[in-house]
Motif scaffolding. Sequence first.
Motif, PDB file in Angstrom:
ATOM      1  N   ARG A 191       0.824  -1.130  -0.135  1.00 55.18           N
ATOM      2  CA  ARG A 191      -0.118  -0.144   0.004  1.00 55.18           C
ATOM      3  C   ARG A 191       0.904   1.228   0.034  1.00 55.18           C
ATOM      4  NH1 ARG A 191      -5.489  -0.926   2.671  1.00 55.18           N
ATOM      5  NH2 ARG A 191      -5.842  -3.103   2.522  1.00 55.18           N
ATOM      6  N   GLY A 192       2.073   0.957   0.213  1.00 58.06           N
ATOM      7  CA  GLY A 192       3.161   2.250   0.091  1.00 58.06           C
ATOM      8  C   GLY A 192       3.133   2.958   1.352  1.00 58.06           C
ATOM      9  N   ALA A 193       2.730   2.330   2.299  1.00 53.67           N
ATOM     10  CA  ALA A 193       2.568   2.851   3.701  1.00 53.67           C
ATOM     11  C   ALA A 193       4.012   2.826   4.579  1.00 53.67           C
ATOM     12  CB  ALA A 193       1.477   2.327   4.477  1.00 53.67           C
ATOM     13  N   PHE A 194       4.720   1.745   4.044  1.00 58.16           N
ATOM     14  CA  PHE A 194       5.951   1.616   4.966  1.00 58.16           C
ATOM     15  C   PHE A 194       7.016   1.897   3.855  1.00 58.16           C
ATOM     16  CE2 PHE A 194       9.351  -1.489   6.037  1.00 58.16           C
ATOM     17  CZ  PHE A 194       9.979  -0.992   7.201  1.00 58.16           C
ATOM     18  N   ASP A 195       7.785   2.745   4.459  1.00 60.83           N
ATOM     19  CA  ASP A 195       9.255   3.127   3.619  1.00 60.83           C
ATOM     20  C   ASP A 195      10.468   2.319   4.274  1.00 60.83           C
ATOM     21  OD1 ASP A 195      11.361   4.169   2.423  1.00 60.83           O
ATOM     22  OD2 ASP A 195      11.010   6.313   2.967  1.00 60.83           O
ATOM     23  N   PRO A 196      10.982   1.304   3.558  1.00 58.22           N
ATOM     24  CA  PRO A 196      12.117   0.776   4.376  1.00 58.22           C
ATOM     25  C   PRO A 196      13.530   1.213   4.070  1.00 58.22           C
ATOM     26  CG  PRO A 196      11.698  -0.148   2.210  1.00 58.22           C
ATOM     27  CD  PRO A 196      10.705   0.673   2.129  1.00 58.22           C
ATOM     28  N   SER A 197      13.317   2.458   3.428  1.00 53.68           N
ATOM     29  CA  SER A 197      14.782   3.092   3.027  1.00 53.68           C
ATOM     30  C   SER A 197      15.535   3.375   4.155  1.00 53.68           C
ATOM     31  CB  SER A 197      14.548   4.290   1.872  1.00 53.68           C
ATOM     32  OG  SER A 197      13.769   5.256   2.584  1.00 53.68           O
ATOM     33  N   GLY A 198      15.009   3.754   5.074  1.00 53.93           N
ATOM     34  CA  GLY A 198      15.886   4.307   6.350  1.00 53.93           C
ATOM     35  C   GLY A 198      16.224   3.243   7.439  1.00 53.93           C
TER      36      GLY A 198
END
Length: 233
Positions: A158-165
Amino acid sequence: MSQTIPDAPAAFDSVHNANFTNFGLSEMILVTLAREGLVEPTPIQALSIPPLLKGKDLIGLAQTGTGKTAAFLLPLMTKLGHTPAVRAGQPPKALILAPTRELANQISQNVQRLATDLNLRHIAVFGGARYDAQIRGLRRGVDIVVATPGRLQDLMDRGAFDPSGISYFILDEADHMLDLGFYPAIKRISASLPPRRQTMLFSATMPPEIEALGQQFLRDPVRVKAPQTGITA
């Protein structure tokens, strides 16, 4: 080749007199531990905290009830306490995967308890709860995400969790997660995270599948094993 810290009896003899004040934990965490009446670490805590504070990847073998949650939370919170708090719209810094809603809730409660004096925010996300509340919580900005693999995958879709950090990745009760069929989800989630991170894997047993998991997702991990003492943390 991974580094190994022997288990019993030599290692236990060297750590059973350890004190939380000797590890280099943050002063605010030490204040919280003292307020909670926690002075002497359990064996898995004494074996795990020093290498984790040094930034090592780690595989920890310990039975449920031996204090392994604090074994990874205390060094994690010490490290996060030296960095700016996450703001709205920024990605989280730490991800803790747990096999069940119950364990995710338990870890979340421990985070809340140990972070009393720290400017750290966290959220627990798991199935059976509303998506919209969890999505809003993630968008407000959190330092730590505690999640079950299935719900985290849904939030990623859903694009709600950003794993980049994510700089810290913890797999708790890894053997239980594999028993529940979460290996594909763990593999996908791990592949989405930055390669330069500290990874910690805790498990009650070390079947070949866990060994393979450690080789795949961890870099030159330290291995520690808590001796069986019959004492519950």
